[in-house]
Write a protein that holds these residues in place. Sequence first.
Motif, PDB file in Angstrom:
ATOM      1  N   LEU A 135       0.816  -1.218   0.000  1.00 53.65           N
ATOM      2  CA  LEU A 135       0.000   0.000   0.000  1.00 53.65           C
ATOM      3  C   LEU A 135       0.848   1.266   0.000  1.00 53.65           C
ATOM      4  N   ALA A 136       2.013   1.234   0.650  1.00 54.06           N
ATOM      5  CA  ALA A 136       2.904   2.400   0.634  1.00 54.06           C
ATOM      6  C   ALA A 136       3.414   2.661  -0.790  1.00 54.06           C
ATOM      7  N   GLY A 137       3.857   1.611  -1.463  1.00 56.13           N
ATOM      8  CA  GLY A 137       4.332   1.758  -2.848  1.00 56.13           C
ATOM      9  C   GLY A 137       3.220   2.216  -3.767  1.00 56.13           C
ATOM     10  N   ILE A 138       2.038   1.647  -3.596  1.00 56.82           N
ATOM     11  CA  ILE A 138       0.894   2.029  -4.415  1.00 56.82           C
ATOM     12  C   ILE A 138       0.500   3.471  -4.144  1.00 56.82           C
ATOM     13  N   GLY A 139       0.530   3.857  -2.881  1.00 54.93           N
ATOM     14  CA  GLY A 139       0.203   5.251  -2.529  1.00 54.93           C
ATOM     15  C   GLY A 139       1.137   6.213  -3.245  1.00 54.93           C
ATOM     16  N   MET A 140       2.412   5.869  -3.304  1.00 56.18           N
ATOM     17  CA  MET A 140       3.380   6.706  -4.031  1.00 56.18           C
ATOM     18  C   MET A 140       3.056   6.696  -5.517  1.00 56.18           C
ATOM     19  N   GLY A 141       2.669   5.543  -6.033  1.00 57.27           N
ATOM     20  CA  GLY A 141       2.369   5.420  -7.463  1.00 57.27           C
ATOM     21  C   GLY A 141       1.095   6.114  -7.882  1.00 57.27           C
ATOM     22  N   LEU A 142       0.118   6.134  -6.979  1.00 59.46           N
ATOM     23  CA  LEU A 142      -1.153   6.782  -7.294  1.00 59.46           C
ATOM     24  C   LEU A 142      -1.143   8.260  -6.894  1.00 59.46           C
ATOM     25  N   GLY A 143      -0.029   8.699  -6.290  1.00 62.08           N
ATOM     26  CA  GLY A 143       0.097  10.111  -5.945  1.00 62.08           C
ATOM     27  C   GLY A 143      -0.490  10.498  -4.608  1.00 62.08           C
ATOM     28  N   SER A 144      -0.819   9.512  -3.757  1.00 58.24           N
ATOM     29  CA  SER A 144      -1.401   9.847  -2.454  1.00 58.24           C
ATOM     30  C   SER A 144      -0.362   9.812  -1.343  1.00 58.24           C
ATOM     31  N   ALA A 145       0.913   9.661  -1.713  1.00 57.74           N
ATOM     32  CA  ALA A 145       1.975   9.677  -0.689  1.00 57.74           C
ATOM     33  C   ALA A 145       3.162  10.450  -1.202  1.00 57.74           C
TER      34      ALA A 145
END
Length: 145
Positions: A135-145
């Motif tokens: 979820l951390a990697g995905i958050g970075m990928g989707l722009g939410s982190a």
Amino acid sequence: MTKDCTVPRGIRLNNPGNIKESPGDKTQWQGERATDDDPVFEEFISPEAGIRALARILVGYQRRYGLNTVAGIINRWAPGCENNTGSYIAHVASRLGVTPDQAIDVTRPETMADLVEAIIRHENGQQPYAREVILAGIGMGLGSA
């Protein structure tokens, strides 16, 4: 230094999606290692950075090419000239609980997380990361982190 070949290459390189380096491609991924030791695959500083890159590619598939099914995504991700794409599609669709041609929305974090985990498992024969890392990697990928 000797390589631990018991750990799959994608895991060793923090590139669990096995993103290949394209000849002549000058893409510099966020979180890419400064050294380029592997001649075929991208290398990242952390699993999260590799998962971020995977997520960015998958979102691009949906936005640029309209690929919103497991069959469409995996046919592009793992072309038949290099993979048993039919088996790959069946495996990923089964893990997601969808049919190969059922529409999915990779911009939804939970859908993306399930897809990424299935790709990692298929590419590496294992999925060693905690859901929080995914979820951390995905958050970075989707722009939410």
